[in-house]
Design an enzyme around this catalytic site. Structure first.
Site, short mmCIF file in Angstrom:
data_model
loop_
_atom_site.label_atom_id
_atom_site.label_comp_id
_atom_site.label_asym_id
_atom_site.label_seq_id
_atom_site.Cartn_x
_atom_site.Cartn_y
_atom_site.Cartn_z
N CYS A 6 122.67 74.60 64.79
CA CYS A 6 123.86 73.97 65.09
C CYS A 6 124.57 75.19 66.06
O CYS A 6 125.90 75.69 65.70
CB CYS A 6 124.67 73.60 63.83
SG CYS A 6 123.81 72.95 62.66
N TYR A 26 109.88 91.85 71.30
CA TYR A 26 111.26 91.54 71.05
C TYR A 26 111.27 90.03 70.61
O TYR A 26 112.37 89.24 70.93
CB TYR A 26 112.29 91.99 72.33
CG TYR A 26 112.23 93.49 72.39
CD1 TYR A 26 112.74 94.32 71.80
CD2 TYR A 26 111.51 93.76 73.73
CE1 TYR A 26 112.42 95.69 72.05
CE2 TYR A 26 111.11 94.95 74.10
CZ TYR A 26 111.91 96.18 73.20
OH TYR A 26 111.52 97.41 73.64
C1 LIG Z 1 113.63 100.22 73.22
C2 LIG Z 1 113.11 101.51 73.54
C3 LIG Z 1 111.86 101.97 74.23
C4 LIG Z 1 110.80 100.91 74.72
O1 LIG Z 1 111.35 100.07 75.71
P1 LIG Z 1 110.58 99.10 76.36
O2 LIG Z 1 111.57 98.40 77.37
O3 LIG Z 1 109.93 97.91 75.57
O4 LIG Z 1 109.53 99.74 76.87
C5 LIG Z 1 111.56 103.09 74.37
N1 LIG Z 1 112.38 104.10 74.08
C6 LIG Z 1 113.44 103.91 73.47
C7 LIG Z 1 114.18 105.00 73.25
C8 LIG Z 1 113.88 102.58 73.06
O5 LIG Z 1 115.15 102.65 72.48
#
Ligand SMILES: *Cc1c(COP(=O)(O)O)cnc(C)c1O
Length: 417
Positions: free
Chosen positions: A342, A371
């Site tokens: 909703c 993700y």
């Molecule tokens: C999220 C994150 C990543 C990975 O990022 P991607 O875009 O998925 O490669 C690497 N290092 C840190 C510190 C992050 O927060």
């Protein structure tokens, strides 16, 4: 390149028809390809051949135990951002000295857990965090290995919610303040400075921002050298983008070559924290069409997966290709693919050209391995989806679909009600 392909109008994951899995497991479910995960990790790691490096998969992109275990077996290290990810990482078999810990809000219990485990290094994001880690290391009679996460003020030219290396972002410490933080750290009894770190954002599709960030870190390393503070590890973070639609991000080998060129003859061990580029295109979300519905100005395809299963469309205005699991012929039509929740923001895709679908048909939301499941929730008391992995002609459920009993596990109604 991934292993979700059509044969005779039917989508397969490696050698298994997606439909077969749906029949057995029900919908919605996340589906991962073992061959794709393996290929992506190797392509990335091999791109840095000849450089002293450690690839630390960024756990937060996908924390399934099966995915983590596979990457650990392939020789990956792990980039974590919480005690929970450390727990998973250790259980999955990552060696503690291949684990780096990033994040602006590390709690005392999480710091203690990481100190006890003996991780490779903490990527420190504030002076207060540095002070706390010194305190906890002293209390536990441990040495804390640290790097400072520098915010190089580089625009990664990506969605604002996944830009992390700009002055206005909460991440890291600006270059000048980082120098004084290093000086402070160098005088601390239970801190051992080993590295320097940055992570400028995610889904980055150009090489330039990486080069700019690296140049900034390199000059900082040289300045630290003159101050008598040697740096062993240079952690470039993650952020390399993937193709969701028409993006053409640098290939891992181009990314590696650019990094290598900027590094020049700097003697350093490189750490990389790729997340999305390893798992993003190695997973899909499979959902079933429940209804079709014509509004006055739009047509809707209502599916049994919603924003609680895949947050990215509403969170980042992200695009996921929506493909039929079984291709049909007939007049294409345009519709929004929406979930049962909703909320007007409960859509998986908007204004898409689809070949005819009807109730019971399966749709695949592509590029959902990063993700995806990790951001899912129980909103509207919806059961979180199952996760499945395929290897060749075999498949296995790697996480059961939640049950109604799971939904209320841990809850209690106090006597005063
Ligand atoms: C999220 C994150 C990543 C990975 O990022 P991607 O875009 O998925 O490669 C690497 N290092 C840190 C510190 C992050 O927060």
């Amino acid at each position: 390149m991934h292993y979700f392909q059509y044969h005779n109008n039917e989508m397969y994951c490696e050698d298994v028809p997606v439909q077969t899995i749906a029949r057995q497991v029900g919908t919605p479910f996340y589906l991962y390809s073992h061959a794709t995960l393996t290929r992506h990790f190797k392509a990335f790691n091999d791109a840095f051949e000849g450089l002293d490096r450690l690839v630390c998969f960024s756990a937060k992109a996908n924390t399934s135990m099966a995915v983590l275990k596979l990457l650990a077996k392939l020789g990956s290290g792990l980039d974590i951002v919480s005690g929970g990810e450390l727990f998973r990482g250790l259980k999955a078999g990552f060696s503690p000295d291949h684990i780096v810990y990033s994040g602006v809000g590390k709690r005392v219990d999480e710091i203690d857990f990481a100190l006890e485990a003996g991780i490779l290094m903490f990527n420190i994001e504030s002076l207060e965090e540095l002070e706390l880690i010194q305190l906890r290391a002293a209390a536990l009679h441990k040495k804390a290995f640290v790097s400072i996460r520098v915010n190089p003020d580089v625009d990664p030219k990506t969605h604002p919610y996944i830009s992390t290396g700009l002055k206005k972002n909460k991440f890291g410490i600006d270059t000048e303040s980082a120098l004084s933080a290093y000086q402070r750290a160098s005088r601390m009894s239970h801190i051992s400075i080993v590295g320097i770190d940055c992570h400028i954002g995610s889904q980055i599709t150009e090489i330039q921002p990486f080069e700019d960030a690296l140049k900034s870190l390199k000059s900082l390393i040289q300045r630290l050298g003159t101050m008598g503070i040697p740096i062993r590890y240079l952690d470039m973070g993650g952020g390399l983008g993937i193709t969701y639609r028409e993006e053409s991000p640098p290939q891992p080998f181009e990314y590696a070559r650019a990094i290598s060129n900027v590094l020049g003859d700097l003697k350093i061990q490189l750490i990389l924290e790729p997340g999305r580029v390893i798992v993003g295109n190695a997973g899909i979300l499979v959902t079933q069409v429940l209804y079709r519905k014509k509004g006055l100005v739009k047509e809707f395809v209502i599916t049994d997966a919603g924003m609680n299963d895949l947050m990215r469309p509403i969170l980042y205005n992200a695009y996921h290709e929506a493909l039929p699991v079984v291709q049909s012929s007939g007049e294409p039509f345009t519709a929004d693919i929406v979930g049962p929740i909703c909320e007007t923001g409960d859509f998986l895709a908007q204004d898409r050209q689809l070949t005819p679908v009807q109730s019971g048909d399966l749709l695949a939301l592509m590029s959902a391995g990063a993700y995806g499941f990790v951001m899912s929730s129980n909103y509207c008391s919806r059961l979180r989806a199952a996760e499945v992995m395929v290897k060749g002609d075999q498949f296995a459920v790697i996480k059961n679909r939640e049950t109604y009993a799971d939904l209320i596990a841990g809850e209690s109604v106090p006597a005063f009600i």
